[in-house]
Every structure is written in structure tokens, then in C-alpha cells.
Motif scaffolding. Structure first.
Motif, PDB file in Angstrom:
ATOM      1  N   PHE A 103       0.833  -1.204   0.000  1.00 41.93           N
ATOM      2  CA  PHE A 103       0.000   0.000   0.000  1.00 41.93           C
ATOM      3  C   PHE A 103       0.869   1.257   0.000  1.00 41.93           C
ATOM      4  CE2 PHE A 103      -3.271  -3.010   1.229  1.00 41.93           C
ATOM      5  CZ  PHE A 103      -4.332  -2.531   0.502  1.00 41.93           C
ATOM      6  N   ARG A 106       1.965   1.850  -3.532  1.00 43.46           N
ATOM      7  CA  ARG A 106       0.865   2.364  -4.343  1.00 43.46           C
ATOM      8  C   ARG A 106       0.645   3.843  -4.055  1.00 43.46           C
ATOM      9  NH1 ARG A 106      -4.062  -1.970  -3.755  1.00 43.46           N
ATOM     10  NH2 ARG A 106      -3.113  -3.723  -4.860  1.00 43.46           N
ATOM     11  N   GLU A 109       3.354   5.966  -5.614  1.00 45.93           N
ATOM     12  CA  GLU A 109       3.210   6.019  -7.065  1.00 45.93           C
ATOM     13  C   GLU A 109       2.181   7.070  -7.475  1.00 45.93           C
ATOM     14  OE1 GLU A 109       3.069   3.297 -10.926  1.00 45.93           O
ATOM     15  OE2 GLU A 109       4.038   2.796  -9.036  1.00 45.93           O
ATOM     16  N   LEU A 110       1.070   7.078  -6.759  1.00 45.97           N
ATOM     17  CA  LEU A 110       0.042   8.065  -7.072  1.00 45.97           C
ATOM     18  C   LEU A 110       0.505   9.469  -6.693  1.00 45.97           C
ATOM     19  CD1 LEU A 110      -3.486   6.708  -6.230  1.00 45.97           C
ATOM     20  CD2 LEU A 110      -2.317   6.947  -8.415  1.00 45.97           C
ATOM     21  N   ALA A 112       3.313  10.670  -6.799  1.00 50.30           N
ATOM     22  CA  ALA A 112       4.231  11.184  -7.811  1.00 50.30           C
ATOM     23  C   ALA A 112       3.490  11.887  -8.936  1.00 50.30           C
ATOM     24  CB  ALA A 112       5.080  10.042  -8.373  1.00 50.30           C
ATOM     25  N   THR A 113       2.260  11.473  -9.172  1.00 52.89           N
ATOM     26  CA  THR A 113       1.464  12.107 -10.228  1.00 52.89           C
ATOM     27  C   THR A 113       1.278  13.587  -9.952  1.00 52.89           C
ATOM     28  OG1 THR A 113       0.223  10.043 -10.464  1.00 52.89           O
ATOM     29  CG2 THR A 113      -0.703  11.994 -11.507  1.00 52.89           C
ATOM     30  N   VAL A 128      -6.537  13.693  -6.155  1.00 54.58           N
ATOM     31  CA  VAL A 128      -5.424  12.745  -6.292  1.00 54.58           C
ATOM     32  C   VAL A 128      -4.709  12.580  -4.952  1.00 54.58           C
ATOM     33  CG1 VAL A 128      -3.188  12.369  -7.393  1.00 54.58           C
ATOM     34  CG2 VAL A 128      -5.104  13.273  -8.735  1.00 54.58           C
ATOM     35  N   TYR A 131      -6.640  10.397  -2.550  1.00 55.46           N
ATOM     36  CA  TYR A 131      -6.547   8.975  -2.891  1.00 55.46           C
ATOM     37  C   TYR A 131      -5.233   8.418  -2.359  1.00 55.46           C
ATOM     38  CZ  TYR A 131      -7.882   4.895  -5.740  1.00 55.46           C
ATOM     39  OH  TYR A 131      -8.284   3.652  -6.167  1.00 55.46           O
ATOM     40  N   LEU A 135      -4.421   5.531   0.736  1.00 51.54           N
ATOM     41  CA  LEU A 135      -3.572   4.354   0.619  1.00 51.54           C
ATOM     42  C   LEU A 135      -2.462   4.379   1.667  1.00 51.54           C
ATOM     43  CD1 LEU A 135      -3.291   4.118  -3.259  1.00 51.54           C
ATOM     44  CD2 LEU A 135      -4.638   2.663  -1.745  1.00 51.54           C
TER      45      LEU A 135
END
Lengths: 150, 150
Positions: A103, A106, A109-110, A112-113, A128, A131, A135
Motif C-alpha cells: 500500500f 501504491r 506512485e500516485l 508522484a502524479t 489525487v 486517494y 492508501l
DNA sequence: TCGTGAGTTCAGATAGTACTAAACGCACTT
DNA sequence: AAGTGCGTTTAGTACTATCTGAACTCACGA
């Protein structure tokens, strides 16, 4: 007619197989895990193949995957050329730690967006971020549990 | 050359798609979820199909799966026959609750195995019980988080 | 009541994954 | 050296789940 111990064992093995399959491992890897949880003591490579009725190739792949995840250990016996496998010590702790890490990754990773979303879109950024944060919260909670288990 | 906002969006959508795929949903469902997180406001059925470049059939299946999981809502607009979809309120809370439930169910399922394991095998019973308990602990921890999020 | 435009369903196509079986490489024994 | 027994690798196959596209149902408006 009540079920024999072998039937119970096989059901258990299948359950663990399905459970770990839904975690993204091959089903055979889950069944190997189940067999080792059930047995407790080291089980020979070829016995796994015959008992689970799969090829040696599958056992090779499955055990490697489980060793990579530190769920099981390969052990050897003096004067016996076969490999044996058994549950790793702390395998449940490892399972929980890995879950937390999953988790966490994950979330990262998000997160980083966000770098790419311009400041002028604060609402998108917020969704974003939320979210990703959800996690990360899950990762933290499971991480707490992992520490408590030590 | 920095990435355009559309590229960032598409990357985000793909990330959510992969993330939810590893949770057992079809990838397209994850991509729909990603698109709705990004947009925030309601998106038309057909727009989802064209933007994600998948058939209307896939959108139909994907949205139903997400609605079943209470991740998104179907909304309509007066004088417009199209269906629109948007993120459900509390979708992140729902996600966490469902995750907790998933581990709870797994735990129960394994626990049920214990009924069949005879008393004369206390070590097997203990290993099975410990596995089930680990899953239940994870469920409880995530459940705590779900409550904190309210 | 017929036509249109919407979402749904389903049969068939497709892709991705995991399995098998056979060839292989390696280490130990003779 | 050669033979044997072990685990690994890999090419091919089988399976499963998802996607597509067409047929379908339904509701609304002309």
C-alpha cells in the motif's frame, strides 16, 4: 460420514491457494504455502510435486516466488540431496509487513502524479492527493500491526 | 518538453487502472474510476467510451462493477437521456471498509477449517488458527481506519 | 405507432497467465 | 570420466477473464 483428515487438509490447501491467488501469486504457490502451513515440518521438493499433483517445474517456480517473499525457506538435510521447504519463521509477520509495503508503494506512485498536475487545478490535485493519502493511511495502519506482532 | 495535462491525466488513469486490476477488478473498471477521480464532476457514458477508447459494452460492465462496490454513482440530468457517472461521496471510506471486510471474510473462511481438524493435532490447529488470526487482525486495523475516516 | 437513441446482453475473438514436459546444467558418486 | 539424481529453464499448450461488436430492450418524441 465425517471428512477424513486428508480431505480437510486438501480443502485447507485449496483455500490458501485461492486466497493467495487473489493476492496476485500463482495458485500453485498458494497451494505450496498451504501445504507447508499444514505440515509445519520441512517437506521435500518431490513430495510437494506428487502431493499437489503438479509438475516439478511448477514447484520450482512456486517455491522461488514464496522464497522471494520470505514466506518459506529452503532447507537441506545432511546426506540428502533433495531440497526441503518449510514455513519461514515470522512468515505471518512478513506477510503483514509486505502488505503494508504494498500500500505504501501504491500511495507513493500516485503521489508522484501530483508533480505533473499544475497548481491551477487545485481540485484535481486534492482528489489525487486524497486517494494517495488513503492508501498511505492503510499502509500505516497495517505497519502498526506488523510492529505489534514482533 | 514537459508533459501536457492530458498526458498526465492519461498516466493517472492508467495507474488507477493497474492498481484496481491488482485488486481483482477488470482493468477497464479501474480506468473508469481513474477518469472519474480526475474529472470530479459527472461524465457521460459515451464520453467514457470514447475517452478511454473501449466499447460501450465494457463501460456498461465496468460501471456496474463500480456501482456494486459503491465507488461511483449513476446520475442523470433533466432533459438529457444519457447516463452520467461520478465518484460516490465517501468513495474512499467505502474502499477502506470493503478492504477490511475482505480480510474479515478470508479470516472466517480459514477459521471454519478448524472445525474439521481433530483435537489430537494441536500444532496444525495452532498454525491454522494463527493464520486466520493474522488476517482478522489486519481486518480490525483497517476497520479502525475506516471508522476514523468518518 | 413508428423511429431514434440510450444502455444492456451475449457470443465469439483475444490476450495474458500459468501449467506441462522435455531438455538442460550442475554436483556428487563410482 | 561417466552415470545418476537433483532443481531449473523454456517452448509450447491450455485455460481463463476481458473486450468487442452486433443484436436487443426500453423509453421517449414525432
Amino acid at each position: 460420514m465425517t471428512k477424513s483428515i486428508e480431505e480437510i487438509r486438501d480443502e485447507f490447501i485449496e483455500k490458501i491457494g485461492l486466497l493467495m491467488q487473489s493476492d496476485g501469486l500463482p495458485r500453485t504457490a498458494g497451494r505450496v504455502m498451504g501445504a507447508l502451513v499444514w505440515e509445519g515440518s520441512p517437506v521435500a521438493f518431490c513430495d510437494l510435486a506428487t502431493e499437489l499433483q503438479v509438475s516439478r517445474g511448477s514447484i520450482s517456480t512456486a517455491t522461488r516466488a514464496l522464497i522471494d517473499r520470505r514466506m518459506i525457506r529452503r532447507v537441506t538435510k545432511p546426506g540428502d540431496r533433495q531440497d526441503y521447504f518449510q514455513l519461514a519463521e515470522k512468515s505471518y509477520e512478513t506477510m503483514v509487513e509486505d502488505l503494508s509495503l504494498k500500500f505504501h508503494r501504491r500511495s507513493e506512485e500516485l503521489y508522484a502524479t501530483l508533480d505533473g498536475v499544475p497548481e491551477c487545478e487545485p481540485e484535481i490535485r486534492e482528489r489525487v492527493r486524497a486517494y494517495s493519502e488513503t492508501l498511505e493511511s492503510v499502509a500505516k495502519k497495517i505497519g502498526e500491526l506488523a510492529k505489534e506482532m514482533v
